[in-house]
Design a protein around this motif. Structure first.
Motif, PDB file in Angstrom:
ATOM      1  N   PHE A  80      30.687 -34.676  24.482  1.00  0.00           N
ATOM      2  CA  PHE A  80      32.069 -34.913  24.064  1.00  0.00           C
ATOM      3  C   PHE A  80      32.281 -36.373  23.686  1.00  0.00           C
ATOM      4  O   PHE A  80      32.939 -36.686  22.674  1.00  0.00           O
ATOM      5  CB  PHE A  80      33.009 -34.521  25.204  1.00  0.00           C
ATOM      6  CG  PHE A  80      34.453 -34.846  24.935  1.00  0.00           C
ATOM      7  CD1 PHE A  80      35.208 -34.046  24.075  1.00  0.00           C
ATOM      8  CD2 PHE A  80      35.058 -35.945  25.527  1.00  0.00           C
ATOM      9  CE1 PHE A  80      36.532 -34.355  23.817  1.00  0.00           C
ATOM     10  CE2 PHE A  80      36.375 -36.248  25.268  1.00  0.00           C
ATOM     11  CZ  PHE A  80      37.122 -35.451  24.412  1.00  0.00           C
ATOM     12  N   LYS A  81      31.674 -37.228  24.513  1.00  0.00           N
ATOM     13  CA  LYS A  81      31.819 -38.655  24.213  1.00  0.00           C
ATOM     14  C   LYS A  81      31.158 -38.993  22.888  1.00  0.00           C
ATOM     15  O   LYS A  81      31.708 -39.724  22.051  1.00  0.00           O
ATOM     16  CB  LYS A  81      31.213 -39.472  25.346  1.00  0.00           C
ATOM     17  CG  LYS A  81      31.535 -40.957  25.266  1.00  0.00           C
ATOM     18  CD  LYS A  81      31.083 -41.683  26.519  1.00  0.00           C
ATOM     19  CE  LYS A  81      31.457 -43.167  26.446  1.00  0.00           C
ATOM     20  NZ  LYS A  81      31.030 -43.898  27.660  1.00  0.00           N
ATOM     21  N   TRP A  82      29.952 -38.388  22.702  1.00  0.00           N
ATOM     22  CA  TRP A  82      29.267 -38.628  21.418  1.00  0.00           C
ATOM     23  C   TRP A  82      30.063 -38.040  20.254  1.00  0.00           C
ATOM     24  O   TRP A  82      30.198 -38.664  19.201  1.00  0.00           O
ATOM     25  CB  TRP A  82      27.875 -37.986  21.504  1.00  0.00           C
ATOM     26  CG  TRP A  82      27.162 -37.957  20.188  1.00  0.00           C
ATOM     27  CD1 TRP A  82      26.455 -38.958  19.609  1.00  0.00           C
ATOM     28  CD2 TRP A  82      27.116 -36.845  19.283  1.00  0.00           C
ATOM     29  NE1 TRP A  82      25.968 -38.557  18.400  1.00  0.00           N
ATOM     30  CE2 TRP A  82      26.359 -37.251  18.173  1.00  0.00           C
ATOM     31  CE3 TRP A  82      27.649 -35.562  19.309  1.00  0.00           C
ATOM     32  CZ2 TRP A  82      26.109 -36.415  17.098  1.00  0.00           C
ATOM     33  CZ3 TRP A  82      27.411 -34.722  18.238  1.00  0.00           C
ATOM     34  CH2 TRP A  82      26.638 -35.140  17.151  1.00  0.00           C
ATOM     35  N   ALA A  83      30.607 -36.849  20.476  1.00  0.00           N
ATOM     36  CA  ALA A  83      31.367 -36.197  19.416  1.00  0.00           C
ATOM     37  C   ALA A  83      32.643 -36.972  19.102  1.00  0.00           C
ATOM     38  O   ALA A  83      33.071 -37.054  17.945  1.00  0.00           O
ATOM     39  CB  ALA A  83      31.700 -34.756  19.819  1.00  0.00           C
ATOM     40  N   THR A  84      33.246 -37.536  20.175  1.00  0.00           N
ATOM     41  CA  THR A  84      34.461 -38.325  19.958  1.00  0.00           C
ATOM     42  C   THR A  84      34.165 -39.540  19.101  1.00  0.00           C
ATOM     43  O   THR A  84      34.906 -39.866  18.153  1.00  0.00           O
ATOM     44  CB  THR A  84      35.050 -38.752  21.305  1.00  0.00           C
ATOM     45  OG1 THR A  84      35.328 -37.586  22.093  1.00  0.00           O
ATOM     46  CG2 THR A  84      36.340 -39.539  21.112  1.00  0.00           C
ATOM     47  N   ASN A  85      33.057 -40.216  19.451  1.00  0.00           N
ATOM     48  CA  ASN A  85      32.669 -41.388  18.663  1.00  0.00           C
ATOM     49  C   ASN A  85      32.339 -40.989  17.229  1.00  0.00           C
ATOM     50  O   ASN A  85      32.694 -41.684  16.269  1.00  0.00           O
ATOM     51  CB  ASN A  85      31.469 -42.084  19.294  1.00  0.00           C
ATOM     52  CG  ASN A  85      31.819 -42.722  20.630  1.00  0.00           C
ATOM     53  OD1 ASN A  85      32.980 -43.066  20.874  1.00  0.00           O
ATOM     54  ND2 ASN A  85      30.841 -42.883  21.507  1.00  0.00           N
ATOM     55  N   ARG A  86      31.660 -39.858  17.125  1.00  0.00           N
ATOM     56  CA  ARG A  86      31.298 -39.384  15.769  1.00  0.00           C
ATOM     57  C   ARG A  86      32.553 -39.028  14.984  1.00  0.00           C
ATOM     58  O   ARG A  86      32.660 -39.337  13.786  1.00  0.00           O
ATOM     59  CB  ARG A  86      30.382 -38.160  15.888  1.00  0.00           C
ATOM     60  CG  ARG A  86      29.850 -37.668  14.561  1.00  0.00           C
ATOM     61  CD  ARG A  86      28.796 -36.600  14.796  1.00  0.00           C
ATOM     62  NE  ARG A  86      28.241 -36.123  13.539  1.00  0.00           N
ATOM     63  CZ  ARG A  86      28.741 -35.150  12.805  1.00  0.00           C
ATOM     64  NH1 ARG A  86      29.838 -34.521  13.205  1.00  0.00           N
ATOM     65  NH2 ARG A  86      28.167 -34.785  11.674  1.00  0.00           N
ATOM     66  N   ALA A  87      33.509 -38.365  15.671  1.00  0.00           N
ATOM     67  CA  ALA A  87      34.752 -38.007  14.991  1.00  0.00           C
ATOM     68  C   ALA A  87      35.523 -39.258  14.592  1.00  0.00           C
ATOM     69  O   ALA A  87      36.147 -39.300  13.513  1.00  0.00           O
ATOM     70  CB  ALA A  87      35.605 -37.121  15.893  1.00  0.00           C
ATOM     71  N   ARG A  88      35.467 -40.282  15.490  1.00  0.00           N
ATOM     72  CA  ARG A  88      36.162 -41.530  15.176  1.00  0.00           C
ATOM     73  C   ARG A  88      35.552 -42.183  13.946  1.00  0.00           C
ATOM     74  O   ARG A  88      36.261 -42.652  13.051  1.00  0.00           O
ATOM     75  CB  ARG A  88      36.108 -42.475  16.388  1.00  0.00           C
ATOM     76  CG  ARG A  88      36.933 -43.742  16.207  1.00  0.00           C
ATOM     77  CD  ARG A  88      36.827 -44.667  17.430  1.00  0.00           C
ATOM     78  NE  ARG A  88      37.356 -44.028  18.613  1.00  0.00           N
ATOM     79  CZ  ARG A  88      36.635 -43.687  19.673  1.00  0.00           C
ATOM     80  NH1 ARG A  88      35.323 -43.921  19.663  1.00  0.00           N
ATOM     81  NH2 ARG A  88      37.188 -43.121  20.727  1.00  0.00           N
ATOM     82  N   ASN A  89      34.218 -42.182  13.929  1.00  0.00           N
ATOM     83  CA  ASN A  89      33.528 -42.756  12.766  1.00  0.00           C
ATOM     84  C   ASN A  89      33.812 -41.940  11.506  1.00  0.00           C
ATOM     85  O   ASN A  89      33.977 -42.506  10.410  1.00  0.00           O
ATOM     86  CB  ASN A  89      32.022 -42.810  13.010  1.00  0.00           C
ATOM     87  CG  ASN A  89      31.664 -43.789  14.128  1.00  0.00           C
ATOM     88  OD1 ASN A  89      32.397 -44.746  14.382  1.00  0.00           O
ATOM     89  ND2 ASN A  89      30.541 -43.545  14.798  1.00  0.00           N
ATOM     90  N   GLN A 136      36.461 -40.166  10.978  1.00  0.00           N
ATOM     91  CA  GLN A 136      37.835 -40.429  10.568  1.00  0.00           C
ATOM     92  C   GLN A 136      37.933 -41.757   9.838  1.00  0.00           C
ATOM     93  O   GLN A 136      38.680 -41.898   8.854  1.00  0.00           O
ATOM     94  CB  GLN A 136      38.751 -40.434  11.799  1.00  0.00           C
ATOM     95  CG  GLN A 136      40.212 -40.637  11.488  1.00  0.00           C
ATOM     96  CD  GLN A 136      40.777 -39.536  10.613  1.00  0.00           C
ATOM     97  OE1 GLN A 136      40.344 -38.394  10.699  1.00  0.00           O
ATOM     98  NE2 GLN A 136      41.747 -39.878   9.765  1.00  0.00           N
TER      99      GLN A 136
END
Length: 963
Positions: free
Chosen positions: A731-740, A742
């Motif tokens: 989730f943390k990786w996905a959040t960072n990936r989603a942030r990037n 975005q």
């Protein structure tokens, strides 16, 4: 060849019996004793040891010590354990399919010099009877002598012992006395006739016979039953009780003793030394012999005619049978003879064709016997018309016989003289001589025929040929009747039910019902018929009787469900050739004789004795409900079925409910079922036995395959925590990936705005307005109006796509064309040409690309390539499918080239095109979000060092537009 005939031979009521040696596996013909256990299994004491028989196979039991001596007595205790003794004073019991020597009895008998006469196993107690002692052997106790002769000699010795379980008394016989041992231990003694005795309990009374003397039976009260046997040299071997009948086992066959009337019935199995008779739970009778093996009687009331006929053939076959109106029976043989029996089943006459041909059919007409071997007058042994006379015959209403023969079917005169009476409606044909006789035949057709039938109600002739079933009427119409599937019908026999329906026994399609010359019903093997090859068919008031190549079937008119009624009469492997039905009896002509009985016997049903084993896994047995580790996920079940009457003509049906709801079928010889590599879970195994339409109750076993540790609760909990941890990291990786992602999207949106700026930059707008002003000053108001309208359309379309990431290719091209129309005004005259190539076969509305992705390169070609060129200026834009994944956009101009344009821009202190740079950055951002990248290639067009222009190749992934 010499034949002997008896004109008034009285025949005994002989039961039908079979020698079981026709089944493979019986290792010997010498049988001393027989016993039917509580579970229904038949045990035989033979010179080869103890043998068990379940109706299909024989099983030998080895000794635990290297003895291997003959077994001459068998018993069973209260726990179902089989005991036996041999001729060497040894007692054994069966454990784990091995005969274990009884050590205590062996020790006692080894010390005693007297012979072991017999033994009993009662209430877990072992009774040993030697010539001079009666001993009781109890577990963990010393043996007890119940009685012994004080002055023992050969004239005063024990000879037999037996037990009456109903009144719990033990009976013992000696040379001079008879003893009764009561349950309270009291021993009574009675004087008897002197001699070596055998004991038999019948209807609560004890009887004995004396070996080696007159054939007499005595009761314990001294009353004699004199038995008269045909041969004075015949002697008793044993006396037995089976199915509440008293049997005399002699050196010359088996005889039934009527104790009430004190007389002996007629014997059978003559010439055979009978050692024992027992009955099983199905009420079958088993007859053991001293040197000819085992015989099977499926029902004492299922009888066999004794035929007084000698022949040179090794086995006489009976091929046909018919019953006359006065109840006499006529039987055709395989050696050209017809035997007549009266209503008492007494053979009264033999008709001899003087040939060795088999009698294929018998037809009784007035005082004549018509058959395939000729025609006889009743009471005359020689035929009045000899030779071959067809395969089947019947009568019509025109004083003719209808005959089926080996090469034709047609009409014969009933008088067997002259020509047949042929209706004028029949087609005129040549009437030919038949069988070189004094009469002729009107042929229907020259083709091998098997059966004929005449329907008097409709005046129709049915003929079963080798190639189909045909119907002839008096209007010259010939109709072939076929199955519903359009297949020809080969009819063995044809009958009518008297209600308008014709029933056909066919050789391939089973039983067919015909109405109005069409098949309206078929009864075949899939409906329960024993075989689709049907030989004969008859009916009575209750249903149809059918002979197939697999037995005798009955089809009830109410249910129309067939049932193999021969299964319960031990007819497996017997070929039934023909049959005849009277009001209450059925007669069968077979290769084993002429068999008959009341109809009711055929309707009796015997349900197989079926036992499903425990669960087996890795050679270990487990009880119902057992749980296995996941490594033991292969299980096995074994079947044990006893159904003697069918002699193995049954099938097993089974299923593992969790895997299959349908039943799997396997034959009686396959007694094991294995399931390999089962998944963890709860299972229920079900099995049953089916014979014809009789099905045993379902038996089931439940078991569990345990889950491996990685499927257990604790492991699951551990894995859950581990999973939560992994999910958190993911989730943390996905959040960072989603942030990037975005961030990229925001940059892409910014680049999209930048692209919009290129469309609406002040310099471009100034040029457009300047051009409009020039047109107005030159008094070209109409053109200025058009130019200003085009500019307005371009601005509107640019604003429309400003919030769209993708637009259709068609919309992109519209924007480009508007832009080019505006730029054209800046060039002199017609020196600027724009060429657009698009695929005609494709609808560009249906495909989309990133918005405003191509226009900047078109703008760049005009501003930096063509604007500074003198002479003819050309701009080409072509679009095509490069492959299944990409569009190829090619922008080509004939401008001054990138090198010259760069120099001009440098002199003018200008840098790279803002629109081109912004588009390149935008492509890079799009490629970060797309699985297929957009590629950009810019080429200088040079020939012989002469600059011809610039080429831009833009490859964009194919994507269908979202409607």
């Amino acid at each position: 060849m010499v034949f002997f005939f008896w004109s008034s031979f009285v025949v005994a009521q002989t039961p039908f019996y079979r020698k079981i040696s026709f089944l493979e596996g019986l290792p010997t013909q010498v049988i001393y004793d027989s016993y039917v256990a509580k579970n229904g299994m038949l045990y035989l004491g033979t010179d080869k040891g103890l043998i068990a028989f379940d109706g299909i196979r024989f099983k030998e039991f080895p000794f635990n010590e290297n003895l291997g001596l003959a077994v001459n007595s068998i018993q069973e205790d209260n726990n179902g354990v089989i005991w036996c003794k041999n001729f060497a004073n040894q007692v054994f019991f069966l454990k784990d399919n091995i005969l274990q020597l009884h050590q205590s009895a062996h020790k006692i008998l080894s010390q005693d010099l007297n012979n072991l006469v017999d033994f009993l196993v009662v209430d877990d107690k072992l009774w040993l009877l030697t010539e001079k002692k009666l001993l009781l052997v109890r577990k963990d106790k010393n043996p007890k002598i119940i009685h012994q002769f004080k002055a023992y000699n050969q004239e005063n010795a024990f000879t037999a012992i037996t037990y009456d379980s109903r009144i719990k008394k033990i009976y013992i016989a000696s040379i001079e006395h008879f003893f009764v041992l009561h349950s309270n231990g009291i021993l009574e003694q009675f004087p008897t006739q002197s001699g070596q005795k055998e004991l038999t309990i019948y209807n609560g009374e004890v009887y004995y016979n004396i070996k080696g003397r007159k054939n007499e039976i005595w009761d314990k009260n001294g009353n004699r039953i004199e038995t008269i046997l045909p041969d004075k040299n015949t002697y008793f071997i044993n006396t037995s009780v089976a199915n509440n009948d008293f049997w005399l086992c002699t050196s010359d066959g088996l005889y039934e003793l009527n104790v009430t009337q004190r007389k002996t019935g007629d014997g059978f199995l003559r010439g055979k030394k009978i050692t024992d008779v027992v009955s099983d739970k199905e009420r079958n009778i088993w007859v053991s012999t001293l040197d000819e093996g085992l015989y099977f009687i499926p029902n004492k009331n299922f009888l066999k005619l004794d035929v007084a006929l000698q022949t040179s053939k090794t086995q006489l076959n009976f091929n046909s049978v018919a019953t006359s109106q006065n109840g006499h029976l006529f039987v055709g043989t395989s050696n050209g003879k017809i035997i007549e029996f009266n209503t008492k089943q007494e053979q009264v006459f033999v008709y001899d064709s003087k040939t060795d041909m088999e009698v294929e059919y018998i037809y009784l007409y007035e005082n004549k016997i018509i058959s395939s071997i000729g025609i006889f007058n009743l009471g005359q042994s020689n035929p009045v018309i000899g030779g071959y006379f067809g395969k089947n015959i019947t009568e019509d209403a025109s004083d003719n016989f209808v005959i089926a023969s080996y090469n034709l079917a047609g009409l014969l005169p009933k008088q067997l003289k002259g020509e047949p009476s042929v209706s004028n409606h029949f087609k005129a044909k040549e009437i030919i001589n038949f069988n070189n006789g004094d009469f002729s035949i009107y042929p229907f057709r020259f083709k091998r025929a098997r059966s004929v039938f005449y329907c008097d109600k409709k005046d129709l002739y049915y003929v079963g040929y080798s190639d189909g079933l045909y119907v002839y009427d008096t209007k010259q119409q010939i109709i072939e009747i076929k199955t519903k599937e359009g297949k020809p019908i080969v009819a063995s026999r044809i009958i009518s039910d008297g209600k308008g329906a014709i029933w056909v026994a066919s050789t391939q399609q089973g039983i067919l019902k015909i109405q109005n010359n069409k098949v309206v019903q078929a009864i075949a093997k899939e409906n329960g018929l024993s075989s689709n090859h049907c030989k004969r068919i008859q009916l009575d008031s209750n249903g149809l009787w059918v002979v197939t190549d697999n037995g005798l079937d009955f089809i009830d008119f109410k249910s129309m469900k067939p049932r193999n009624v021969g299964l319960n009469l031990g007819l497996k492997g017997i070929n039934i050739n023909d049959f005849s039905i009277t009001n209450d009896q059925v007669f069968l002509a077979t290769n084993e004789g002429v068999l008959y009985s009341d109809k009711q016997i055929f309707q009796d049903e015997v349900v197989p004795n079926f036992v499903l084993s425990k669960i087996q896994s890795k050679n270990q047995w487990f009880a119902d409900g057992a749980a296995f580790d996941f490594q033991k996920n292969t299980v096995e079940f074994q079947f044990q079925t006893i159904h003697y009457k069918s002699l193995g003509n049954y099938n097993y049906e089974y299923r593992l409910k969790e895997l299959d709801t349908n039943w799997t079928t396997q034959n009686a010889l396959a007694t094991k079922v294995s399931f390999l590599a089962l998944n963890p879970g709860n299972y229920t195994f079900e099995a049953r036995v089916r014979t014809s339409d009789v099905v045993t109750p379902i038996q089931s076993r439940t078991f569990i395959i345990k889950k491996p540790f990685w499927m257990t609760y604790w492991f699951g909990t551990l894995m859950a925590f581990l999973f939560i941890g992994i999910v958190f990291l993911v989730f943390k990786w996905a959040t960072n990936r989603a942030r990037n992602k975005q961030l990229i999207k925001e940059q892409l949106a910014l680049s999209q705005l930048t692209a919009l700026r290129t469309q609406m930059n002040p310099h471009f707008m100034f040029n457009v307005l300047n051009a409009v002003q020039g047109l107005i000053y030159s008094n070209q108001k109409s053109r200025a109006n058009e130019y200003l309208g085009a500019f307005s359309d371009l601005m509107r379309k640019t604003l429309d796509v400003s919030d769209k990431r993708s637009i259709s290719i068609y919309e992109e091209l519209e924007t480009i064309q508007l832009y080019i129309e505006l730029e054209k005004a800046r060039f002199d005259g017609d020196d600027f040409e724009f060429l657009l190539e698009v695929p005609n076969q494709l609808d560009l509305h249906l495909y989309e690309i990133p918005s405003l992705i191509v226009q900047p390169f078109v703008e760049n070609a005009i501003k930096h390539g063509l604007m500074h060129k003198t002479g003819k200026k050309t701009l080409n834009l072509s679009i095509k499918k490069e492959n299944e994944n990409y569009w190829k956009f090619e922008i080509k101009d004939n401008g001054i080239g990138r090198e010259q344009s760069g120099k001009i821009n440098a002199n003018m202190k200008k840098h790279q095109s803002f629109a081109t740079k912004a588009t390149s950055n935008r492509i890079a951002l799009i490629n970060k979000l797309s699985p297929l990248p957009i590629t950009l290639q810019i080429n200088d067009l040079v020939k012989e060092e002469m600059v011809l222009g610039t080429q831009v190749i833009l490859q964009i992934p194919i994507k269908e537009a979202t409607l």
